[in-house]
Write a protein that holds these residues in place. Sequence first.
Motif, PDB file in Angstrom:
ATOM      1  N   ASP A  85      11.118   2.179  -2.007  1.00 30.07           N
ATOM      2  CA  ASP A  85      10.526   2.729  -2.686  1.00 30.07           C
ATOM      3  C   ASP A  85       8.977   2.852  -3.946  1.00 30.07           C
ATOM      4  O   ASP A  85       8.146   3.721  -2.939  1.00 30.07           O
ATOM      5  CB  ASP A  85      10.946   4.269  -3.084  1.00 30.07           C
ATOM      6  CG  ASP A  85      12.408   4.770  -2.242  1.00 30.07           C
ATOM      7  OD1 ASP A  85      12.276   4.693  -1.409  1.00 30.07           O
ATOM      8  OD2 ASP A  85      13.282   5.216  -2.772  1.00 30.07           O
ATOM      9  N   PRO A  89       5.441  -0.405  -1.513  1.00 29.15           N
ATOM     10  CA  PRO A  89       4.147   0.227  -2.228  1.00 29.15           C
ATOM     11  C   PRO A  89       3.428  -0.549  -2.999  1.00 29.15           C
ATOM     12  O   PRO A  89       1.819  -0.625  -3.066  1.00 29.15           O
ATOM     13  CB  PRO A  89       4.325   1.664  -2.034  1.00 29.15           C
ATOM     14  CG  PRO A  89       5.774   1.852  -2.633  1.00 29.15           C
ATOM     15  CD  PRO A  89       6.116   1.006  -1.775  1.00 29.15           C
ATOM     16  N   THR A 128      12.254  -1.336   8.052  1.00 24.95           N
ATOM     17  CA  THR A 128      10.887  -0.363   7.736  1.00 24.95           C
ATOM     18  C   THR A 128       9.966  -1.308   7.399  1.00 24.95           C
ATOM     19  O   THR A 128       9.229  -0.278   6.473  1.00 24.95           O
ATOM     20  CB  THR A 128      12.062   0.589   6.297  1.00 24.95           C
ATOM     21  OG1 THR A 128      13.305   1.039   7.241  1.00 24.95           O
ATOM     22  CG2 THR A 128      11.617   2.016   6.116  1.00 24.95           C
ATOM     23  N   ASP A 131       7.255  -2.543   9.055  1.00 23.12           N
ATOM     24  CA  ASP A 131       6.835  -1.597   9.627  1.00 23.12           C
ATOM     25  C   ASP A 131       5.633  -0.641   8.388  1.00 23.12           C
ATOM     26  O   ASP A 131       4.242  -0.633   9.186  1.00 23.12           O
ATOM     27  CB  ASP A 131       7.340  -0.010   9.976  1.00 23.12           C
ATOM     28  CG  ASP A 131       8.129  -1.022  11.447  1.00 23.12           C
ATOM     29  OD1 ASP A 131       7.934  -2.373  12.194  1.00 23.12           O
ATOM     30  OD2 ASP A 131       9.354  -0.418  11.961  1.00 23.12           O
ATOM     31  N   LYS A 132       5.823  -0.549   7.412  1.00 25.33           N
ATOM     32  CA  LYS A 132       5.234  -0.090   6.419  1.00 25.33           C
ATOM     33  C   LYS A 132       3.743  -0.587   6.159  1.00 25.33           C
ATOM     34  O   LYS A 132       2.807  -0.066   6.046  1.00 25.33           O
ATOM     35  CB  LYS A 132       6.059   0.136   5.317  1.00 25.33           C
ATOM     36  CG  LYS A 132       6.957   1.638   5.877  1.00 25.33           C
ATOM     37  CD  LYS A 132       7.493   1.752   4.197  1.00 25.33           C
ATOM     38  CE  LYS A 132       8.857   3.410   4.011  1.00 25.33           C
ATOM     39  NZ  LYS A 132       9.134   3.157   2.771  1.00 25.33           N
ATOM     40  N   ARG A 136      -0.358  -0.908   7.463  1.00 20.80           N
ATOM     41  CA  ARG A 136      -1.254  -1.272   6.220  1.00 20.80           C
ATOM     42  C   ARG A 136      -2.130  -1.905   6.913  1.00 20.80           C
ATOM     43  O   ARG A 136      -3.696  -2.320   5.448  1.00 20.80           O
ATOM     44  CB  ARG A 136      -0.791  -0.716   4.617  1.00 20.80           C
ATOM     45  CG  ARG A 136      -0.453   0.559   4.472  1.00 20.80           C
ATOM     46  CD  ARG A 136       0.299   0.131   3.278  1.00 20.80           C
ATOM     47  NE  ARG A 136      -1.467   0.315   2.110  1.00 20.80           N
ATOM     48  CZ  ARG A 136      -0.753   0.459   1.047  1.00 20.80           C
ATOM     49  NH1 ARG A 136       0.195   0.824  -0.133  1.00 20.80           N
ATOM     50  NH2 ARG A 136      -1.858   0.187  -0.560  1.00 20.80           N
TER      51      ARG A 136
END
Length: 265
Positions: A85, A89, A128, A131-132, A136
């Motif tokens: 989480d 990022p 996951t 894919d994130k 980008r």
Amino acid sequence: MLSPTKSILTLSPDSLPKIFGRATEAGIRSFELRVVEGKRFPMFEPDAWDRLKAQSEAHGIQYTAVSPGLFKAPLQSELIQLHADHLLPMGLDLADAIGVKTLILFGPTRAEPELPGEFEQVVELIKTAVDKAVARGFTVQLENLPGSWADTSDACLALLKAVDRPDFGYVWDTGNLYEAEQEHFRAGYEKLKPYIRNVHLKNGAVVDGKMVWKRYGEGVTDVKGQVEALIADGYEGTLVLEAACQPHELEDFPTSMAYLNSILA
């Protein structure tokens, strides 16, 4: 053409110009970004970040990948969710800020004994994240590490196949593989070479039951055979020099660099 790259691990504010200076003298201007002044990417101190940018510009340094230590924790640890989480990022944001589009992650630490359904959970976690990152504009690489779900050649292959993403490749670290399975690299290489996008070069040997890192040519992990196999198969990615030994000496890097150059010549 193979492109030698150096990992970056620095311990004091004055070490950046020394490390970059020695690297550029050896013809290396590419680094893989991990730890600066004792802090792992992207959790740098503000002053360290400013020094890194200034010294990178002064020495013409480019970065091939970032490695925030993503998922280097047990699957059931609360850190895993925090990594997914927040660390992911933040790592992508800071990588974007310096123009790097390759992210390295790890398989979570394997439970002992293995928990029911753990492999499937690891696969979904990594899918996951990949894919994130890909959304980008990043590519993602899995690095093998003893004790993780990507420890042996077979375990790495199982994860790569299960995640099954074209932008998800493999960091081939034969030093870590040898520590995990104590086998010559060749059998694992034949299985993994379609996925190899990045190569970490470490040499070492097991001494009294513990892996001890050595200068290139002095261990049993066969850096020479590793590089020759890559050349024979037309590999054109990076070679990341991890040349530190135990105990660390000033001549570790130039000695290992000279050995590598003798193979590449």
